[in-house]
Design a protein around this motif. Structure first.
Motif, PDB file in Angstrom:
ATOM      1  N   GLY A  44       0.495   4.981  38.977  1.00  0.00           N
ATOM      2  CA  GLY A  44       1.358   5.501  37.693  1.00  0.00           C
ATOM      3  C   GLY A  44       1.714   4.378  36.692  1.00  0.00           C
ATOM      4  N   CYS A  45       2.026   4.811  35.446  1.00  0.00           N
ATOM      5  CA  CYS A  45       2.581   3.934  34.489  1.00  0.00           C
ATOM      6  C   CYS A  45       3.752   4.493  33.694  1.00  0.00           C
ATOM      7  CB  CYS A  45       1.521   3.601  33.620  1.00  0.00           C
ATOM      8  SG  CYS A  45       2.031   2.447  32.269  1.00  0.00           S
ATOM      9  N   PRO A  46       4.614   3.785  33.403  1.00  0.00           N
ATOM     10  CA  PRO A  46       5.789   4.088  32.682  1.00  0.00           C
ATOM     11  C   PRO A  46       5.804   4.229  31.183  1.00  0.00           C
ATOM     12  CG  PRO A  46       6.517   2.105  33.586  1.00  0.00           C
ATOM     13  CD  PRO A  46       5.048   2.486  33.897  1.00  0.00           C
ATOM     14  N   LYS A  97      -2.830  -6.452  33.729  1.00  0.00           N
ATOM     15  CA  LYS A  97      -1.592  -6.522  33.330  1.00  0.00           C
ATOM     16  C   LYS A  97      -1.580  -6.336  32.133  1.00  0.00           C
ATOM     17  CE  LYS A  97       1.326  -8.177  34.978  1.00  0.00           C
ATOM     18  NZ  LYS A  97       1.719  -7.021  35.738  1.00  0.00           N
ATOM     19  N   ARG A  98      -0.067  -6.174  31.638  1.00  0.00           N
ATOM     20  CA  ARG A  98       0.593  -6.075  30.359  1.00  0.00           C
ATOM     21  C   ARG A  98       0.968  -7.508  30.013  1.00  0.00           C
ATOM     22  NH1 ARG A  98       2.278  -1.399  27.451  1.00  0.00           N
ATOM     23  NH2 ARG A  98       4.120  -2.934  26.342  1.00  0.00           N
ATOM     24  N   GLY A  99       1.082  -7.956  28.807  1.00  0.00           N
ATOM     25  CA  GLY A  99       1.391  -9.324  28.498  1.00  0.00           C
ATOM     26  C   GLY A  99       2.924  -9.513  28.707  1.00  0.00           C
ATOM     27  N   ASP A 116       3.277   4.453  27.390  1.00  0.00           N
ATOM     28  CA  ASP A 116       2.716   5.866  26.860  1.00  0.00           C
ATOM     29  C   ASP A 116       1.801   5.558  25.680  1.00  0.00           C
ATOM     30  OD1 ASP A 116       4.793   5.093  25.133  1.00  0.00           O
ATOM     31  OD2 ASP A 116       5.426   6.922  24.903  1.00  0.00           O
ATOM     32  N   CYS A 117       0.743   4.623  26.094  1.00  0.00           N
ATOM     33  CA  CYS A 117      -0.095   4.356  24.840  1.00  0.00           C
ATOM     34  C   CYS A 117      -0.701   5.493  24.432  1.00  0.00           C
ATOM     35  CB  CYS A 117      -1.009   2.982  25.403  1.00  0.00           C
ATOM     36  SG  CYS A 117       0.061   1.613  26.077  1.00  0.00           S
ATOM     37  N   SER A 118      -1.074   5.468  23.027  1.00  0.00           N
ATOM     38  CA  SER A 118      -1.714   6.695  22.472  1.00  0.00           C
ATOM     39  C   SER A 118      -3.266   6.947  23.030  1.00  0.00           C
ATOM     40  CB  SER A 118      -1.726   6.502  21.061  1.00  0.00           C
ATOM     41  OG  SER A 118      -2.282   5.355  20.550  1.00  0.00           O
ATOM     42  N   PHE A 119      -3.904   5.813  23.371  1.00  0.00           N
ATOM     43  CA  PHE A 119      -5.111   5.879  23.664  1.00  0.00           C
ATOM     44  C   PHE A 119      -5.372   5.994  25.341  1.00  0.00           C
ATOM     45  CE2 PHE A 119      -4.119   1.499  24.094  1.00  0.00           C
ATOM     46  CZ  PHE A 119      -4.531   1.470  25.407  1.00  0.00           C
ATOM     47  N   CYS A 120      -4.499   6.098  26.148  1.00  0.00           N
ATOM     48  CA  CYS A 120      -4.292   6.095  27.537  1.00  0.00           C
ATOM     49  C   CYS A 120      -4.023   7.591  28.163  1.00  0.00           C
ATOM     50  CB  CYS A 120      -3.559   5.004  28.086  1.00  0.00           C
ATOM     51  SG  CYS A 120      -3.792   4.928  29.898  1.00  0.00           S
ATOM     52  N   SER A 121      -4.622   7.919  29.377  1.00  0.00           N
ATOM     53  CA  SER A 121      -4.291   9.131  29.964  1.00  0.00           C
ATOM     54  C   SER A 121      -3.769   8.977  31.321  1.00  0.00           C
ATOM     55  CB  SER A 121      -5.465   9.971  30.016  1.00  0.00           C
ATOM     56  OG  SER A 121      -6.689   9.362  30.773  1.00  0.00           O
ATOM     57  N   ALA A 122      -3.546   7.518  31.682  1.00  0.00           N
ATOM     58  CA  ALA A 122      -2.975   7.206  32.868  1.00  0.00           C
ATOM     59  C   ALA A 122      -1.639   7.626  33.055  1.00  0.00           C
ATOM     60  CB  ALA A 122      -2.826   5.712  33.219  1.00  0.00           C
ATOM     61  N   TRP A 123      -0.767   7.703  32.099  1.00  0.00           N
ATOM     62  CA  TRP A 123       0.717   8.258  31.929  1.00  0.00           C
ATOM     63  C   TRP A 123       0.692   9.702  31.951  1.00  0.00           C
ATOM     64  CZ3 TRP A 123       2.912  10.462  27.454  1.00  0.00           C
ATOM     65  CH2 TRP A 123       2.163  10.230  26.468  1.00  0.00           C
ATOM     66  N   THR A 124      -0.064  10.263  31.293  1.00  0.00           N
ATOM     67  CA  THR A 124      -0.008  11.852  31.238  1.00  0.00           C
ATOM     68  C   THR A 124      -0.681  12.570  32.500  1.00  0.00           C
ATOM     69  OG1 THR A 124      -2.253  11.895  30.442  1.00  0.00           O
ATOM     70  CG2 THR A 124      -0.603  11.965  28.684  1.00  0.00           C
TER      71      THR A 124
HETATM   72  S1  SF4 Z   1      -2.886   1.328  28.531  1.00  0.00           S
HETATM   73 FE1  SF4 Z   1      -1.810   0.257  30.419  1.00  0.00          FE
HETATM   74  S2  SF4 Z   1       0.372  -0.038  29.562  1.00  0.00           S
HETATM   75 FE2  SF4 Z   1      -0.648   1.664  28.214  1.00  0.00          FE
HETATM   76  S3  SF4 Z   1       0.051   3.740  29.242  1.00  0.00           S
HETATM   77 FE3  SF4 Z   1      -2.172   2.800  30.102  1.00  0.00          FE
HETATM   78  S4  SF4 Z   1      -1.831   2.166  31.698  1.00  0.00           S
HETATM   79 FE4  SF4 Z   1       0.246   2.004  30.832  1.00  0.00          FE
END
Ligand code: SF4
Ligand code: B12
Length: 514
Positions: free
Chosen positions: A195-197, A267-269, A199-207
């Motif tokens: 999981g990821c805390p 990673k994130r920077g 909430d990037c708008s293009f990503c569904s890992a957090w949703t």
């Molecule tokens: S792009 Fe990376 S940092 Fe952003 S919500 Fe998705 S997994 Fe998390």
């Protein structure tokens, strides 16, 4: 029960750069095995559809479970389900995985009775209940949490109580030597956290994971690692080592066990800069390869993707990653609005830096915020084109010119890091691989032109479309975030963080709002 679990075939990206074991399915398999079910696992990234048919005929499974993490695999999965029901009408077919969870109703509609159930969310807690329901007299799948059936939906999907509960069934794969990433050949996969805390708008890992972040214990991780035979290990976490304390604890446990591997992570920077000591430590433990989601080289682009990081921080992170003396790859998102000049600027930048640059195309996926804001603009609803290598939104340039520019930009990667240039700088490693009979890395070096070709990409848009993806309902007043989640967000309660990490995550969130 006799259960056959299947991962679908490769997409564009996996045809060249890497191919990884289906870790999610191996975990689902373990949960089913723990209840006494007999499980076979087939990975169509490395096996043929003919082999699948042979297995159906020979093993006559009671149940087939198809994994649908990638939206672009939807048509293949619907066709596999239809084929399965044709060959074995009594076999029950279900689908699970990341993308399946967001397009469950559409999958059932396309399959027209060939899929008995889509299981939303994490597979481990649900698979046992599903198999029990199938074996029971009542046979009502709607009692299973996360189940979506043609007759209706079950209660909300449940989350796995603790990631330590299951270790992946790595023994189920027949071709473990086929998995690799670059020079890490062969390469296994492992999960440290889930999981990821952000909430990037293009990503569904957090949703998907309800914005939770859970960790495995160092003991469970080293137990798993010590059973891995491959020298390379791909850490599948969305953002590895968000917590310094956890990164150090796992590192200590790895060092104590004397485990020697080469690792890849993403990673994130900002996390990289914040936890420098962890990365220095892991470099000593064998960290060899790092992928940083830079996404944009302008502030406007970063804000658009809601990355919650500044350009300067990203460049600083890149400098730090370089200083570690490991292979660094970065991702940039090409927007369909880019014109020739924009591509040229990006190309020049890619040429000036030593890193491997991966360029993907901004794509609204079901399960993301951009799906709700952009879906009405899509130019195609062909699932196969939703692989972030095709443009599914209107392009400013004529489409063929967009692909010309895109591939020309991706070609920079080919010139710098593939073909003879790469072979020269990796000659010793490559020779070692060949001596051990490992050919994945060497073969990948010359595949670029046969896969990345603007004419082929354009032609992909002309294929007949058997299954059209439905659009989301009209947004009423913005997007209600709770509608996005597969696993309900439990806010801070869903995160396993120390205080410092919690403050850091909150601070990056606040930086956008202020
Ligand atoms: S792009 Fe990376 S940092 Fe952003 S919500 Fe998705 S997994 Fe998390
Ligand atoms: C590691 C990873 C990869 C690895 C591949 C791993 C693999 N072999 O599957 C690599 C780097 C190769 C990769 C590539 C791509 N990826 Co990727 N990847 C991930 C990542 C970060 C983690 C996946 C993972 O291993 N998780 C850990 C395991 C344990 O979980 P899992 O596989 O999801 O399985 C669980 C559930 O999904 C479910 N489940 C899964 N299968 C099944 C089956 C059944 C029957 C059941 C009941 C349950 C079930 O139960 C499992 C256990 O809980 C996810 C993000 C995420 N957090 O999910 C993105 C993600 C899945 N990838 C994504 C994308 C876009 C891609 C690419 C298309 C990108 C590209 N550059 O071209 C390629 C295509 C790959 C391909 N198939 O050809 C998107 C998917 C978007 C979409 N909706 O299609 C994601 C969600 C990232 C994102 N930012 O949005 N990826």
């Amino acid at each position: 029960m006799n259960v056959l679990l299947v991962h679908p075939g490769p997409l564009m990206y996996t045809k060249i750069y890497l191919r990884l074991e289906p870790l999610g399915l191996e975990l689902v398999a373990s949960a089913a095995r723990a209840l006494g079910h007999r499980v076979t696992l087939l990975d169509l990234q490395v096996e043929s559809h003919d082999h699948y048919v042979r297995l159906l005929r020979e093993q006559r499974p009671d149940v087939v479970g198809l994994s649908c993490n990638y939206l672009a695999n939807v048509p293949e999965i619907v066709d596999l389900a239809t084929l399965t029901k044709r060959l074995l009408p009594a076999c029950r077919v279900f689908v699970g995985g990341h993308s399946a969870s967001f397009v469950a109703d559409a999958l059932l509609t396309h399959a027209d009775g060939a899929i008995d159930c889509v299981l939303k969310g994490e597979g481990e807690p649900a698979i046992g209940l599903l198999l029990t329901a199938l074996a029971g007299e009542q046979n009502d799948l709607r009692l299973v949490p996360g189940a979506v059936t043609p007759a209706g939906e079950g209660p909300p999907a449940r989350m796995l109580e603790h990631l330590d509960h299951h270790q992946p069934s790595r023994d189920l794969l027949r071709h473990r030597r086929k998995y690799f990433i670059g020079v890490l050949d062969p390469c296994a996969s492992i999960e440290f956290t889930r999981g990821c805390p952000w909430d990037c708008s293009f990503c569904s890992a957090w949703t998907f994971y309800g914005r939770s972040h859970r960790v495995r214990s160092p003991e469970a991780i080293v137990d798993d690692l010590s059973r891995v035979r491959e020298p390379g290990v791909f850490i599948v976490d969305d953002v590895a080592f968000i917590q310094a304390k956890q990164g150090m604890a796992i590192g200590d446990a790895v060092a104590r066990r004397g485990i020697n591997k080469h690792y890849y992570l993403e990673k994130r920077g900002d996390v990289l800069l914040r936890n420098k000591e962890v990365f220095h430590f892991w470099k000593r433990l064998g960290l060899a390869y790092m992928f940083i989601g830079i996404e944009a080289i302008d502030e406007e682009g970063l804000a658009l993707h809601r990355k919650r990081i500044t350009l300067n921080k990203n460049f600083e992170a890149l400098d730090f990653a370089r200083s570690l003396g490991i292979t660094v790859a970065i991702n940039l998102i090409a927007d369909p609005s880019w014109d020739r000049q924009r591509f040229e600027v990006v190309r020049q930048w890619c040429l000036e830096i030593p890193e491997i640059v991966n360029v993907s195309v901004n794509t609204p996926y079901p399960g993301t915020e951009t799906w709700h804001t952009e879906a009405r603009r899509v130019t195609t609803r062909d699932y196969r084109l939703y692989d972030i290598q095709h443009a599914v939104l209107p392009t400013t340039l004529p489409l063929h010119e967009f692909y010309d520019e895109l591939v020309k930009t991706q070609q920079v990667l080919n010139t710098k890091h593939l073909g003879w240039t790469a072979l020269k700088s990796t000659a010793r490693i490559a020779a070692g691989h060949l001596l051990r009979g490992q050919t994945n890395f060497v073969k990948m070096l010359w595949k670029f032109n046969s896969v990345y070709n603007p004419k082929l990409q354009l032609a992909d848009h002309e294929r007949p479309v058997a299954y059209q993806m439905p659009l989301p309902p009209e947004p009423v007043a913005g997007i209600a975030p709770r509608l996005l989640y597969i696993h309900r967000s439990r806010g801070r309660a869903g995160r396993v963080f120390d205080d410092a990490t919690e403050q850091f995550v909150e601070a990056t969130r606040m930086s956008r709002t202020s």
